[in-house]
Motif scaffolding. Structure first.
Motif, mmCIF file in Angstrom:
data_model
loop_
_atom_site.group_PDB
_atom_site.id
_atom_site.type_symbol
_atom_site.label_atom_id
_atom_site.label_comp_id
_atom_site.label_asym_id
_atom_site.label_seq_id
_atom_site.Cartn_x
_atom_site.Cartn_y
_atom_site.Cartn_z
ATOM 1 N N ALA A 45 0.808 -1.207 0.000
ATOM 2 C CA ALA A 45 0.000 0.000 0.000
ATOM 3 C C ALA A 45 0.848 1.266 0.000
ATOM 4 O O ALA A 45 0.344 2.345 -0.279
ATOM 5 N N VAL A 46 2.118 1.157 0.343
ATOM 6 C CA VAL A 46 2.997 2.322 0.421
ATOM 7 C C VAL A 46 3.835 2.401 -0.849
ATOM 8 O O VAL A 46 4.709 1.570 -1.068
ATOM 9 N N PHE A 47 3.564 3.398 -1.677
ATOM 10 C CA PHE A 47 4.343 3.543 -2.904
ATOM 11 C C PHE A 47 4.196 4.964 -3.408
ATOM 12 O O PHE A 47 3.297 5.695 -3.008
ATOM 13 N N ASN A 48 5.111 5.341 -4.295
ATOM 14 C CA ASN A 48 5.027 6.655 -4.915
ATOM 15 C C ASN A 48 5.310 6.534 -6.408
ATOM 16 O O ASN A 48 5.474 5.424 -6.934
ATOM 17 N N ASP A 49 5.380 7.662 -7.091
ATOM 18 C CA ASP A 49 5.586 7.641 -8.545
ATOM 19 C C ASP A 49 6.921 7.009 -8.924
ATOM 20 O O ASP A 49 7.028 6.353 -9.966
ATOM 21 N N ALA A 50 7.926 7.213 -8.084
ATOM 22 C CA ALA A 50 9.237 6.625 -8.384
ATOM 23 C C ALA A 50 9.167 5.102 -8.385
ATOM 24 O O ALA A 50 9.797 4.451 -9.228
ATOM 25 N N ASP A 51 8.405 4.519 -7.457
ATOM 26 C CA ASP A 51 8.252 3.060 -7.407
ATOM 27 C C ASP A 51 7.566 2.549 -8.667
ATOM 28 O O ASP A 51 7.973 1.543 -9.256
ATOM 29 N N VAL A 52 6.507 3.241 -9.069
ATOM 30 C CA VAL A 52 5.766 2.830 -10.267
ATOM 31 C C VAL A 52 6.660 2.916 -11.503
ATOM 32 O O VAL A 52 6.721 1.976 -12.305
ATOM 33 N N THR A 53 7.367 4.025 -11.651
ATOM 34 C CA THR A 53 8.252 4.200 -12.804
ATOM 35 C C THR A 53 9.352 3.149 -12.822
ATOM 36 O O THR A 53 9.692 2.598 -13.882
ATOM 37 N N PHE A 54 9.904 2.855 -11.642
ATOM 38 C CA PHE A 54 10.948 1.833 -11.547
ATOM 39 C C PHE A 54 10.449 0.496 -12.081
ATOM 40 O O PHE A 54 11.116 -0.148 -12.907
ATOM 41 N N ALA A 55 9.278 0.069 -11.647
ATOM 42 C CA ALA A 55 8.739 -1.218 -12.098
ATOM 43 C C ALA A 55 8.400 -1.172 -13.582
ATOM 44 O O ALA A 55 8.698 -2.116 -14.332
ATOM 45 N N GLN A 56 7.771 -0.082 -14.019
ATOM 46 C CA GLN A 56 7.376 0.022 -15.425
ATOM 47 C C GLN A 56 8.579 -0.002 -16.366
ATOM 48 O O GLN A 56 8.491 -0.524 -17.481
ATOM 49 N N MET A 57 9.689 0.561 -15.934
ATOM 50 C CA MET A 57 10.882 0.601 -16.776
ATOM 51 C C MET A 57 11.739 -0.652 -16.645
ATOM 52 O O MET A 57 12.345 -1.102 -17.619
ATOM 53 N N MET A 58 11.778 -1.213 -15.439
ATOM 54 C CA MET A 58 12.657 -2.366 -15.242
ATOM 55 C C MET A 58 12.080 -3.635 -15.857
ATOM 56 O O MET A 58 12.835 -4.529 -16.269
ATOM 57 N N ILE A 59 10.760 -3.731 -15.945
ATOM 58 C CA ILE A 59 10.169 -4.939 -16.549
ATOM 59 C C ILE A 59 10.634 -5.118 -18.000
ATOM 60 O O ILE A 59 11.182 -6.177 -18.349
ATOM 61 N N PRO A 60 10.441 -4.130 -18.896
ATOM 62 C CA PRO A 60 10.934 -4.334 -20.269
ATOM 63 C C PRO A 60 12.458 -4.432 -20.338
ATOM 64 O O PRO A 60 12.988 -5.102 -21.233
ATOM 65 N N ASP A 102 3.278 -7.980 -10.400
ATOM 66 C CA ASP A 102 2.316 -8.081 -9.296
ATOM 67 C C ASP A 102 2.178 -6.745 -8.568
ATOM 68 O O ASP A 102 1.076 -6.338 -8.206
ATOM 69 N N TRP A 103 3.309 -6.073 -8.335
ATOM 70 C CA TRP A 103 3.247 -4.776 -7.657
ATOM 71 C C TRP A 103 2.413 -3.779 -8.442
ATOM 72 O O TRP A 103 1.562 -3.085 -7.882
ATOM 73 N N LEU A 104 2.656 -3.690 -9.739
ATOM 74 C CA LEU A 104 1.906 -2.733 -10.548
ATOM 75 C C LEU A 104 0.419 -3.044 -10.502
ATOM 76 O O LEU A 104 -0.417 -2.120 -10.460
ATOM 77 N N ASP A 105 0.078 -4.320 -10.485
ATOM 78 C CA ASP A 105 -1.327 -4.710 -10.378
ATOM 79 C C ASP A 105 -1.905 -4.266 -9.035
ATOM 80 O O ASP A 105 -3.011 -3.719 -8.965
ATOM 81 N N GLU A 106 -1.145 -4.484 -7.958
ATOM 82 C CA GLU A 106 -1.596 -4.091 -6.619
ATOM 83 C C GLU A 106 -1.715 -2.576 -6.482
ATOM 84 O O GLU A 106 -2.575 -2.073 -5.757
#
Length: 200
Positions: A45-60, A102-106
């Motif tokens: 439940a604890v996240f910010n834009d940096a966490d989202v961007t990290f996951a979105q960029m690191m997956i590809p 999974d994180w991005l989904d959550e």
């Protein structure tokens, strides 16, 4: 006299009982009226834009590393140590892809950053171009081993840069921990690849 004493004893017992009951009722009311302890937020439940961007960029980024490894593993005449490293990269990065997905989904975030997302190539994150991938696909034997190592070193350096941004700016403790693990693992793999490259 006996009657008076009995009455006094009874009265004393009654007062004591009422006093005890009053204390119990007060304690019960205090317990009932006390604010419930707030549950600590979960890591998800604890996240910010940096966490989202990290996951979105690191997956590809990880997906391309697996693609590069698959390309190498399909070839004959590849150095055995380089082949083992490619397998190691695949084994490490696929579970990390699954975790970040999974994180991005959550978090209710899209896996893709969309048209307004970051230009990964422009951020210097070590992503290979289509031409780079074509060169690796066409290479054979010792040439393929060397090219894979050269490309993967750059690829890992880009991943480390991205992970360092997450460590500095991220809020989700699990995502920050993964970024720290990526920095450690891929720094070690870069050193290993440099040694292998020098030995070819």
């Amino acid at each position: 006299m006996l009657t008076a004493r009995t009455t006094l004893t009874a009265a004393t017992a009654l007062v004591a009982a009422l006093t005890l009951a009053g204390c119990t009722a007060t304690q019960q009311n205090e317990t009932e009226n006390a604010p419930a302890a707030s549950a600590s937020p979960t890591a998800e439940a604890v996240f910010n834009d940096a966490d989202v961007t990290f996951a979105q960029m690191m997956i590809p980024h990880h997906e391309q590393a697996i693609e590069m490894s698959d390309s190498l593993l399909e070839k004959d005449g590849v150095d055995e140590q380089v082949r083992e490293l490619a397998e190691q990269i695949k084994d490490a990065q696929q579970p990390e892809i699954d975790q970040m997905t999974d994180w991005l989904d959550e978090w209710g975030a899209d896996e893709s950053m969309g048209p307004a997302g970051h230009d990964m190539g422009a951020m210097g994150d070590g992503m290979m171009s289509g031409e780079d991938m074509g060169r690796l696909d066409d290479a054979t034997g010792a040439e393929a081993s060397a090219l894979f190592l050269e490309q993967m070193i750059m690829h890992h350096e880009g991943a480390i840069d991205m992970a360092e941004v997450e460590v500095e700016n991220g809020e989700n403790p699990d995502a920050v921990a993964l970024a720290e693990q990526i920095i450690e693992d891929q720094t070690n793999e870069i050193a290993e690849m440099q040694d292998l490259l020098a030995a070819l």
